[in-house]
Write a protein that holds these residues in place. Structure first.
Motif, mmCIF file in Angstrom:
data_model
loop_
_atom_site.group_PDB
_atom_site.id
_atom_site.type_symbol
_atom_site.label_atom_id
_atom_site.label_comp_id
_atom_site.label_asym_id
_atom_site.label_seq_id
_atom_site.Cartn_x
_atom_site.Cartn_y
_atom_site.Cartn_z
ATOM 1 N N GLY A 251 1.417 -2.216 -9.287
ATOM 2 C CA GLY A 251 2.239 -1.911 -8.135
ATOM 3 C C GLY A 251 2.668 -3.169 -7.402
ATOM 4 O O GLY A 251 2.467 -4.297 -7.868
ATOM 5 N N ILE A 252 3.273 -2.974 -6.242
ATOM 6 C CA ILE A 252 3.613 -4.095 -5.370
ATOM 7 C C ILE A 252 2.319 -4.641 -4.781
ATOM 8 O O ILE A 252 1.503 -3.888 -4.246
ATOM 9 C CB ILE A 252 4.563 -3.638 -4.245
ATOM 10 C CG1 ILE A 252 5.819 -2.997 -4.839
ATOM 11 C CG2 ILE A 252 4.910 -4.812 -3.346
ATOM 12 C CD1 ILE A 252 6.636 -3.887 -5.737
ATOM 13 N N GLU A 253 2.124 -5.957 -4.846
ATOM 14 C CA GLU A 253 0.879 -6.562 -4.394
ATOM 15 C C GLU A 253 1.118 -7.590 -3.297
ATOM 16 O O GLU A 253 2.260 -7.997 -3.040
ATOM 17 C CB GLU A 253 0.153 -7.198 -5.587
ATOM 18 C CG GLU A 253 -0.221 -6.175 -6.666
ATOM 19 C CD GLU A 253 -0.916 -6.792 -7.857
ATOM 20 O OE1 GLU A 253 -0.964 -8.049 -7.939
ATOM 21 O OE2 GLU A 253 -1.412 -6.038 -8.710
ATOM 22 N N ILE B 277 5.666 1.065 -13.473
ATOM 23 C CA ILE B 277 6.393 2.338 -13.553
ATOM 24 C C ILE B 277 5.659 3.339 -12.666
ATOM 25 O O ILE B 277 4.454 3.559 -12.830
ATOM 26 C CB ILE B 277 6.450 2.888 -14.995
ATOM 27 C CG1 ILE B 277 6.924 1.793 -15.964
ATOM 28 C CG2 ILE B 277 7.350 4.112 -15.057
ATOM 29 C CD1 ILE B 277 8.291 1.264 -15.682
ATOM 30 N N ALA B 278 6.368 3.944 -11.734
ATOM 31 C CA ALA B 278 5.797 4.936 -10.825
ATOM 32 C C ALA B 278 6.260 6.330 -11.209
ATOM 33 O O ALA B 278 7.270 6.503 -11.903
ATOM 34 C CB ALA B 278 6.195 4.627 -9.389
ATOM 35 N N GLY B 279 5.540 7.319 -10.762
ATOM 36 C CA GLY B 279 5.933 8.697 -11.011
ATOM 37 C C GLY B 279 7.222 9.055 -10.298
ATOM 38 O O GLY B 279 7.618 8.420 -9.324
ATOM 39 N N GLY C 249 0.775 -1.227 0.000
ATOM 40 C CA GLY C 249 0.000 0.000 0.000
ATOM 41 C C GLY C 249 0.804 1.273 0.000
ATOM 42 O O GLY C 249 0.218 2.369 0.055
ATOM 43 N N TYR C 250 2.122 1.180 -0.087
ATOM 44 C CA TYR C 250 2.954 2.370 0.100
ATOM 45 C C TYR C 250 2.730 3.432 -0.970
ATOM 46 O O TYR C 250 2.526 4.610 -0.654
ATOM 47 C CB TYR C 250 4.432 1.978 0.134
ATOM 48 C CG TYR C 250 5.350 3.170 0.138
ATOM 49 C CD1 TYR C 250 5.483 3.966 1.276
ATOM 50 C CD2 TYR C 250 6.070 3.537 -0.997
ATOM 51 C CE1 TYR C 250 6.307 5.074 1.279
ATOM 52 C CE2 TYR C 250 6.906 4.647 -1.002
ATOM 53 C CZ TYR C 250 7.018 5.411 0.143
ATOM 54 O OH TYR C 250 7.827 6.514 0.137
ATOM 55 N N LEU C 251 2.765 3.071 -2.239
ATOM 56 C CA LEU C 251 2.643 4.067 -3.309
ATOM 57 C C LEU C 251 1.315 4.814 -3.205
ATOM 58 O O LEU C 251 1.266 6.039 -3.329
ATOM 59 C CB LEU C 251 2.776 3.396 -4.674
ATOM 60 C CG LEU C 251 4.148 2.817 -5.039
ATOM 61 C CD1 LEU C 251 4.088 2.143 -6.404
ATOM 62 C CD2 LEU C 251 5.219 3.886 -5.032
#
Length: 215
Positions: free
Chosen positions: A140-142, A190-192, A126-128
């Motif tokens: 994302g990470i799951e 890919i994250a911002g 849940g971090y992002l």
């Protein structure tokens, strides 16, 4: 009289001090306005940060640290007052310039000869979302990204642009260098970009990995 002269001197001193304070306030205001125009890459408002130290032999192994994360996850999930939450090994903005060494996977499947240095974040699923860091592509990470599954990573847009300009990074790989070990990480998202190293540094070239796989 002496009293009048002292009062005048006092007023002059107060006036001078006021000018200094106002001038300083103006400079601070200009600096804050300039900083406000720099995109953070995350949402800093209405967040609370708590630091947890895992000391002693009870947390000496990956399995023990992963078990703690599971208990923490279950406890936070039971807190109805939390809109969202997540945890990370390193917060943005104040991070040291570099956190981990990585080798890019070349088109023929081999590893690049020279390692690159990227910000390295071990995060919960849940971090992002809790930080307001946008997911631009992929996933994302799951929860299922644990030690029983192949290692994965989410990289920042800056990493993707550096290693795979004009290409789709999803499914490509990085190798994390830890001593003599080369751990292959498949890129799943890919994250911002985030200002990881502060506002005087360029947007961070960051790699996010599941805490459950690399704590």
């Amino acid at each position: 009289t002496a009293a009048v002269r002292w009062q005048k001197a006092t007023v002059l001193g107060q006036a001078t001090l006021t000018v200094v304070i106002l001038s300083t306030a103006a400079l601070v205001g200009m600096s804050m306005r300039n900083l406000a125009s720099v995109p953070d890459g995350f949402a800093p408002g209405e967040r609370v940060v708590a630091r947890v130290q895992l000391n002693g032999p009870a947390y000496g192994t990956q399995a023990q640290r992963a078990a703690f994360a599971t208990r923490l996850t279950e406890a936070l999930d039971r807190a109805p007052e939390l809109a969202s939450w997540g945890f990370t090994s390193t917060l943005p903005v104040g991070d040291v310039p570099w956190g981990g060494r990585f080798l890019a996977e070349l088109p023929d499947g081999s590893m690049a000869p020279e390692p690159m240095l990227f910000h390295f974040r071990r995060v919960s699923p849940g971090y992002l979302g809790a930080m307001g860091i946008p997911l631009l592509r992929g996933r994302g990470i799951e929860d299922h990204d644990d030690a029983s599954q192949p290692p994965v990573a989410v990289v920042s847009r800056a990493v993707a642009d550096r290693l795979w300009p004009g290409e789709d990074p999803i499914g490509k790989a990085l190798y994390r260098v830890a001593g003599d070990v080369r751990q292959r990480l498949e890129i799943v998202g890919i994250a911002g970009n985030v200002m990881d190293g502060g506002y005087a540094a360029p947007p961070g070239q960051a790699v996010y990995v599941p805490w459950a796989q690399v704590s």
